[in-house]
Each structure stands twice: as C-alpha cells, then as structure tokens.
Design a protein around this motif. Structure first.
Motif, mmCIF file in Angstrom:
data_model
loop_
_atom_site.group_PDB
_atom_site.id
_atom_site.type_symbol
_atom_site.label_atom_id
_atom_site.label_comp_id
_atom_site.label_asym_id
_atom_site.label_seq_id
_atom_site.Cartn_x
_atom_site.Cartn_y
_atom_site.Cartn_z
ATOM 1 N N CYS A 11 -85.996 -2.945 -30.345
ATOM 2 C CA CYS A 11 -85.989 -3.389 -28.960
ATOM 3 C C CYS A 11 -87.105 -4.413 -28.746
ATOM 4 C CB CYS A 11 -86.279 -2.129 -28.157
ATOM 5 S SG CYS A 11 -85.740 -2.135 -26.492
ATOM 6 N N SER A 12 -86.844 -5.424 -27.946
ATOM 7 C CA SER A 12 -87.893 -6.388 -27.609
ATOM 8 C C SER A 12 -88.509 -6.024 -26.266
ATOM 9 C CB SER A 12 -87.313 -7.795 -27.493
ATOM 10 O OG SER A 12 -86.682 -8.163 -28.679
ATOM 11 N N VAL A 13 -89.726 -6.508 -26.060
ATOM 12 C CA VAL A 13 -90.415 -6.255 -24.801
ATOM 13 C C VAL A 13 -90.919 -7.572 -24.217
ATOM 14 C CG1 VAL A 13 -92.361 -5.105 -23.681
ATOM 15 C CG2 VAL A 13 -91.167 -3.970 -25.562
ATOM 16 N N HIS A 14 -90.588 -7.802 -22.960
ATOM 17 C CA HIS A 14 -91.107 -8.964 -22.241
ATOM 18 C C HIS A 14 -92.057 -8.488 -21.154
ATOM 19 C CE1 HIS A 14 -87.477 -11.812 -23.214
ATOM 20 N NE2 HIS A 14 -88.026 -11.295 -24.293
ATOM 21 N N PHE A 15 -93.170 -9.170 -21.008
ATOM 22 C CA PHE A 15 -94.042 -8.877 -19.876
ATOM 23 C C PHE A 15 -93.574 -9.717 -18.698
ATOM 24 C CE2 PHE A 15 -97.694 -8.723 -17.157
ATOM 25 C CZ PHE A 15 -98.058 -7.396 -17.252
ATOM 26 N N ILE A 16 -93.360 -9.083 -17.541
ATOM 27 C CA ILE A 16 -92.782 -9.793 -16.397
ATOM 28 C C ILE A 16 -93.626 -9.704 -15.129
ATOM 29 C CG2 ILE A 16 -90.402 -9.534 -17.247
ATOM 30 C CD1 ILE A 16 -90.032 -7.288 -15.165
ATOM 31 N N GLY A 17 -94.741 -8.970 -15.194
ATOM 32 C CA GLY A 17 -95.550 -8.788 -13.984
ATOM 33 C C GLY A 17 -96.635 -9.839 -13.865
ATOM 34 N N SER A 18 -97.353 -9.807 -12.767
ATOM 35 C CA SER A 18 -98.451 -10.769 -12.653
ATOM 36 C C SER A 18 -99.554 -10.331 -13.615
ATOM 37 C CB SER A 18 -98.942 -10.866 -11.208
ATOM 38 O OG SER A 18 -99.667 -9.715 -10.884
ATOM 39 N N LEU A 19 -100.068 -11.301 -14.329
ATOM 40 C CA LEU A 19 -100.961 -11.013 -15.455
ATOM 41 C C LEU A 19 -102.317 -11.659 -15.209
ATOM 42 C CD1 LEU A 19 -101.321 -9.857 -18.316
ATOM 43 C CD2 LEU A 19 -100.295 -11.958 -19.217
ATOM 44 N N GLN A 20 -103.351 -10.828 -15.154
ATOM 45 C CA GLN A 20 -104.704 -11.360 -15.017
ATOM 46 C C GLN A 20 -105.184 -11.837 -16.384
ATOM 47 O OE1 GLN A 20 -105.677 -7.452 -13.008
ATOM 48 N NE2 GLN A 20 -107.364 -8.725 -12.275
ATOM 49 N N ASP A 23 -81.406 4.332 -26.212
ATOM 50 C CA ASP A 23 -80.371 5.028 -26.990
ATOM 51 C C ASP A 23 -78.964 4.605 -26.569
ATOM 52 O OD1 ASP A 23 -82.361 6.316 -28.334
ATOM 53 O OD2 ASP A 23 -82.232 8.167 -27.158
ATOM 54 N N CYS A 24 -78.839 4.192 -25.315
ATOM 55 C CA CYS A 24 -77.533 3.699 -24.843
ATOM 56 C C CYS A 24 -77.284 2.261 -25.288
ATOM 57 C CB CYS A 24 -77.457 3.761 -23.325
ATOM 58 S SG CYS A 24 -77.431 5.428 -22.668
ATOM 59 N N GLY A 25 -78.240 1.679 -25.989
ATOM 60 C CA GLY A 25 -78.003 0.362 -26.569
ATOM 61 C C GLY A 25 -78.710 -0.794 -25.876
ATOM 62 N N LEU A 26 -79.511 -0.518 -24.855
ATOM 63 C CA LEU A 26 -80.265 -1.620 -24.249
ATOM 64 C C LEU A 26 -81.362 -2.057 -25.214
ATOM 65 C CD1 LEU A 26 -80.525 -0.682 -20.461
ATOM 66 C CD2 LEU A 26 -79.003 -2.291 -21.600
ATOM 67 N N LYS A 27 -81.502 -3.346 -25.363
ATOM 68 C CA LYS A 27 -82.373 -3.864 -26.421
ATOM 69 C C LYS A 27 -83.540 -4.683 -25.910
ATOM 70 C CE LYS A 27 -79.381 -3.793 -30.403
ATOM 71 N NZ LYS A 27 -79.739 -2.385 -30.528
ATOM 72 N N LEU A 28 -83.728 -4.672 -24.603
ATOM 73 C CA LEU A 28 -84.806 -5.480 -24.035
ATOM 74 C C LEU A 28 -85.449 -4.735 -22.869
ATOM 75 C CD1 LEU A 28 -86.360 -8.151 -23.728
ATOM 76 C CD2 LEU A 28 -84.435 -9.038 -22.403
ATOM 77 N N LEU A 29 -86.771 -4.569 -22.963
ATOM 78 C CA LEU A 29 -87.516 -3.918 -21.885
ATOM 79 C C LEU A 29 -88.357 -4.946 -21.143
ATOM 80 C CD1 LEU A 29 -88.943 -0.741 -23.712
ATOM 81 C CD2 LEU A 29 -86.701 -1.028 -22.605
ATOM 82 N N GLY A 30 -88.508 -4.737 -19.835
ATOM 83 C CA GLY A 30 -89.385 -5.577 -19.030
ATOM 84 C C GLY A 30 -90.525 -4.750 -18.476
ATOM 85 N N GLU A 31 -91.751 -5.174 -18.768
ATOM 86 C CA GLU A 31 -92.928 -4.425 -18.359
ATOM 87 C C GLU A 31 -93.726 -5.213 -17.319
ATOM 88 O OE1 GLU A 31 -93.890 -1.349 -19.400
ATOM 89 O OE2 GLU A 31 -92.022 -1.165 -20.543
#
Ligand SMILES: *Cc1c(COP(=O)(O)O)cnc(C)c1O
Length: 238
Positions: free
Chosen positions: A76-85, A50-58
């Motif tokens: 909003c866009s979402v990027h996966f940033i963790g180690s991924l099996q 709501d404050c205007g951030l448009k990118l999430l990191g999961e």
C-alpha cells in the motif's frame, strides 16, 4: 441509513468511481481511490487494505506515526494530505510516498533538504487554493506557475501534479466550475515539461463530490466518510 459492512461500501464506491471514469471517456481503472484515515482506528484501516484499497491518505503527523506500526501496508502507498509544518517534515520524509499538500517554496525547500539527507526523491503535488479562500492554504492560481518553476529546480523533489479542495457548499455547477479550472491548470502544468517533474496526478474529489470531480478530470479521489462513516473526532468526545 443502516450501516453497511466496510467491504460492501468499498465495493459500491469502486463501482461508482469506475462508472464516472468511463463516463468521462477514460478506462474504468483510470482513477485511484485513496482511503483517508484521519480518526479511523488502525485496525479498521487494515480492514480496508484487506478489501484491496492500495492508497492511504494521512492528515496528521502525530496520528500517522502512532498508527504506522499497526498498519499492515506492505502493498500500500501512503500520501500525506494534511497541512504540514516545516518542523515536522523530518518525521515523515522516509515514511510517505508522496506529499500532496505542498503550498510554499519554504516547505518545498525543507522537503528538499530532508529528502536529500534520506537519499530519496520525494514525489509531491502543489496544493492550489482554487477558491482563493482566506481560510484555506494552498498557492493561489495566479501564483502557481511561478512556484512550480521554483520547485522544479530542486533535485530531490519530483513535481507530480496538483491537489485541491474547492470551497464547500454552493451548488453543483459552482463545484464543477472549480474542478474544471483545476483541470485546466493541470494541463498547463503538464505542458510546461519542467525539470524534475512528471505531472500526472490531479487529486480532487471527496465523499460528497467525487463523481463530479472525476467527470471534470480528476484521477485521484480522496475518500473518508463514504468509506468509514462519519468521523469521530477525539476533541468532540471529551
Ligand atoms: C478529510 C479529508 C478528505 C476526505 O473527506 P471526506 O469528505 O470524509 O471524504 C479528503 N481530503 C483531505 C485533504 C481531507 O483532509
């Protein structure tokens, strides 16, 4: 330090990011700010949106799947940033816009397979283990060119840049050394003009070093603590 309102912190971070971008000779809006959401309740993440951030990191597949229905992230866009099996790729392939943590051909092949089935092209970054640390994942700098060449053969993947987490601690000049090394690798990758690639993101810089990362050429900073405060891990509470 008194706890500030989230919106105030976001505003302050925005200013610092814009200032660093300008100091590095770029436009004030040249650097994207990612809100890293691990352990942060969905409702608080929504406040940030709501404050205007448009990118999430999961970071975590399970946590993301639980919180996703609660997010109002239409914009909003979402990027996966963790180690991924590899066995978890199928759960997120149609639910994220980019995977920043690709560190092996094996993982890339699995994403290729799942993206093809979902009829999408997945943007991804190669994660570089720039400090060559035994405890960290990521491709070693000397193996990057070879891996980039291999993944560029995959039609449902789009090689979009590099991500790194440099070694923690050390003095500022050591950090800068790693950030600058990453920038050089980023330019190298850009120049190659590989198939299925559009190298445009250099994702580096976290709460305690984002300004230095920007000055060295980062255009995507991943921020958790400085936006949401210190993380409260569930494991630590029990
Ligand atoms: C947690 C995390 C961040 C954010 O770290 P902060 O220091 O809290 O800003 C950034 N990138 C990755 C990959 C992370 O896991």
């Amino acid at each position: 330090m008194p706890d500030k309102e989230l919106s105030q912190r976001i505003e302050e971070v925005r200013k610092r990011v814009a200032f660093a971008a300008e100091r590095s000779g770029r436009e004030a809006d040249a650097v994207s700010i990612m809100a890293v959401t691990k352990t942060v309740p969905a409702q608080r993440v929504n406040q940030a949106i709501d404050c205007g951030l448009k990118l999430l990191g999961e970071n975590r597949v399970q946590e993301y799947l639980e919180k996703l229905p609660l997010y109002h992230k239409e914009d909003c866009s979402v990027h996966f940033i963790g180690s991924l099996q590899t066995n978890k790729v199928k759960y997120i392939v149609d639910k994220v816009d980019m995977i920043e943590s690709v560190n092996s051909l094996r993982l890339a092949l699995e994403i290729e397979k799942r993206a093809a089935a979902a009829q999408k092209v997945m943007d991804f970054l190669l994660e570089v283990n720039i400090g060559e640390e035994a405890t960290k994942s990521g491709v070693l700098p000397q193996d990057l060119a070879e891996l980039a060449k291999e993944v560029s053969q995959l039609p449902h993947l789009r090689f979009s840049g590099l991500m790194a987490i440099p070694p923690a601690g050390g003095d500022a000049s050591k950090k800068e050394y790693y950030f600058s090394k990453m920038y050089q690798l980023f330019l190298d990758m850009k120049q190659k003009k590989l198939d299925n690639s559009d190298v445009r993101f250099l994702s580096m810089g976290m709460s305690n070093d984002f300004e230095s990362a920007i000055l060295c050429g980062s255009n995507l900073v991943r921020l958790g603590t400085i936006l949401f405060g210190k993380r409260n891990y569930r494991e630590e509470q029990t």
